[in-house]
Design a protein around this motif. Structure first.
Motif, mmCIF file in Angstrom:
data_model
loop_
_atom_site.group_PDB
_atom_site.id
_atom_site.type_symbol
_atom_site.label_atom_id
_atom_site.label_comp_id
_atom_site.label_asym_id
_atom_site.label_seq_id
_atom_site.Cartn_x
_atom_site.Cartn_y
_atom_site.Cartn_z
ATOM 1 N N ILE A 17 -11.154 5.281 -0.808
ATOM 2 C CA ILE A 17 -10.852 5.068 0.605
ATOM 3 C C ILE A 17 -10.705 6.435 1.245
ATOM 4 N N VAL A 18 -11.565 6.697 2.239
ATOM 5 C CA VAL A 18 -11.618 7.994 2.907
ATOM 6 C C VAL A 18 -11.190 7.808 4.352
ATOM 7 N N GLY A 19 -10.465 8.785 4.876
ATOM 8 C CA GLY A 19 -10.061 8.677 6.267
ATOM 9 C C GLY A 19 -9.176 9.826 6.682
ATOM 10 N N THR A 20 -8.464 9.606 7.791
ATOM 11 C CA THR A 20 -7.588 10.613 8.364
ATOM 12 C C THR A 20 -6.214 9.985 8.609
ATOM 13 N N ALA A 21 -5.169 10.700 8.182
ATOM 14 C CA ALA A 21 -3.792 10.249 8.374
ATOM 15 C C ALA A 21 -2.956 11.475 8.725
ATOM 16 N N THR A 22 -2.842 11.754 10.032
ATOM 17 C CA THR A 22 -2.048 12.886 10.497
ATOM 18 C C THR A 22 -1.255 12.469 11.722
ATOM 19 N N ARG A 23 -0.178 13.171 12.005
ATOM 20 C CA ARG A 23 0.558 12.995 13.247
ATOM 21 C C ARG A 23 1.569 14.127 13.357
ATOM 22 N N THR A 24 2.067 14.338 14.562
ATOM 23 C CA THR A 24 3.165 15.268 14.773
ATOM 24 C C THR A 24 4.381 14.760 13.995
ATOM 25 N N ASP A 25 5.123 15.649 13.348
ATOM 26 C CA ASP A 25 6.306 15.281 12.565
ATOM 27 C C ASP A 25 5.960 14.296 11.451
ATOM 28 N N PHE A 26 4.786 14.519 10.817
ATOM 29 C CA PHE A 26 4.313 13.657 9.731
ATOM 30 C C PHE A 26 5.361 13.572 8.622
ATOM 31 N N SER A 36 -3.862 -14.699 3.497
ATOM 32 C CA SER A 36 -2.413 -14.478 3.389
ATOM 33 C C SER A 36 -2.040 -13.238 4.183
ATOM 34 N N PRO A 37 -2.118 -13.315 5.502
ATOM 35 C CA PRO A 37 -2.016 -12.106 6.318
ATOM 36 C C PRO A 37 -0.676 -11.392 6.236
ATOM 37 N N ASP A 38 0.359 -12.046 5.716
ATOM 38 C CA ASP A 38 1.658 -11.394 5.658
ATOM 39 C C ASP A 38 1.990 -10.895 4.257
ATOM 40 N N ALA A 39 1.120 -11.124 3.294
ATOM 41 C CA ALA A 39 1.377 -10.725 1.909
ATOM 42 C C ALA A 39 0.679 -9.398 1.624
ATOM 43 N N TRP A 40 1.288 -8.295 2.090
ATOM 44 C CA TRP A 40 0.691 -6.970 1.927
ATOM 45 C C TRP A 40 1.098 -6.373 0.585
ATOM 46 N N HIS A 41 0.173 -5.669 -0.036
ATOM 47 C CA HIS A 41 0.402 -5.011 -1.326
ATOM 48 C C HIS A 41 0.019 -3.547 -1.190
ATOM 49 N N ALA A 42 0.846 -2.666 -1.750
ATOM 50 C CA ALA A 42 0.576 -1.233 -1.657
ATOM 51 C C ALA A 42 -0.632 -0.851 -2.510
ATOM 52 N N ILE A 43 -1.404 0.111 -2.005
ATOM 53 C CA ILE A 43 -2.465 0.746 -2.787
ATOM 54 C C ILE A 43 -1.935 2.130 -3.133
ATOM 55 N N GLY A 44 -1.534 2.309 -4.373
ATOM 56 C CA GLY A 44 -0.972 3.591 -4.772
ATOM 57 C C GLY A 44 0.409 3.810 -4.186
ATOM 58 N N GLU A 45 0.845 5.068 -4.181
ATOM 59 C CA GLU A 45 2.168 5.437 -3.706
ATOM 60 C C GLU A 45 2.085 5.891 -2.250
ATOM 61 N N MET A 46 3.247 6.043 -1.619
ATOM 62 C CA MET A 46 3.292 6.704 -0.329
ATOM 63 C C MET A 46 2.863 8.151 -0.548
ATOM 64 N N VAL A 47 2.087 8.695 0.385
ATOM 65 C CA VAL A 47 1.566 10.052 0.243
ATOM 66 C C VAL A 47 2.229 10.931 1.299
ATOM 67 N N HIS A 48 2.809 12.044 0.841
ATOM 68 C CA HIS A 48 3.610 12.885 1.728
ATOM 69 C C HIS A 48 2.849 14.112 2.220
ATOM 70 N N GLN A 49 1.520 14.087 2.105
ATOM 71 C CA GLN A 49 0.678 15.158 2.644
ATOM 72 C C GLN A 49 -0.322 14.544 3.608
ATOM 73 N N PRO A 50 -0.457 15.106 4.824
ATOM 74 C CA PRO A 50 -1.470 14.583 5.739
ATOM 75 C C PRO A 50 -2.875 14.822 5.189
ATOM 76 N N VAL A 51 -3.797 13.969 5.585
ATOM 77 C CA VAL A 51 -5.196 14.056 5.141
ATOM 78 C C VAL A 51 -6.077 14.022 6.380
ATOM 79 N N GLU A 52 -7.097 14.891 6.411
ATOM 80 C CA GLU A 52 -8.094 14.849 7.467
ATOM 81 C C GLU A 52 -9.468 14.691 6.847
ATOM 82 N N HIS A 53 -10.114 13.583 7.143
ATOM 83 C CA HIS A 53 -11.469 13.292 6.648
ATOM 84 C C HIS A 53 -11.550 13.509 5.138
#
Length: 104
Positions: free
Chosen positions: A23-32, A44-61
């Motif tokens: 999965i490729v993309g961009t995840a940035t914001r001020t005060d990330f 099952s639109p309310d049954a969300w499952h995590a893909i991997g862990e929370m990532v604490h580094q912003p990613v651009e493309h």
């Protein structure tokens, strides 16, 4: 100026996937603080499952995660990208629908 980019670039909505999917993309914001990727079966639109862990580094493309679809039932799934700032606020989410094919 508020920097806020939340976008799944690959796969694209409607893609047909199997196996391990980058999965490729961009995840940035001020005060990330972190971003997270999740999936849910379309039925099952309310049954969300995590893909991997929370990532604490912003990613651009770049690679956001690798989603292993091997154990999933064939069908439509929603992918959701969420970026969270240091105050715990969620930015706009990006969501796409993809089709997971059977493993064989």
């Amino acid at each position: 100026e508020q920097l806020l980019q939340t976008r799944i670039e690959q796969p694209t909505s409607g893609a047909r996937l199997s196996g391990s999917v980058e999965i490729v993309g961009t995840a940035t914001r001020t005060d990330f603080q972190f971003y997270k990727l999740e999936y849910a079966a379309a039925g099952s639109p309310d049954a969300w499952h995590a893909i991997g862990e929370m990532v604490h580094q912003p990613v651009e493309h770049g690679q956001l995660a690798v989603w292993s679809t091997g154990g999933l039932s064939p069908g439509d799934y929603r992918l959701r990208l969420t970026v969270v700032d240091i105050t715990g606020n969620y930015g706009p989410q990006d969501e796409i629908t993809v089709e997971v094919l059977g493993s064989g």
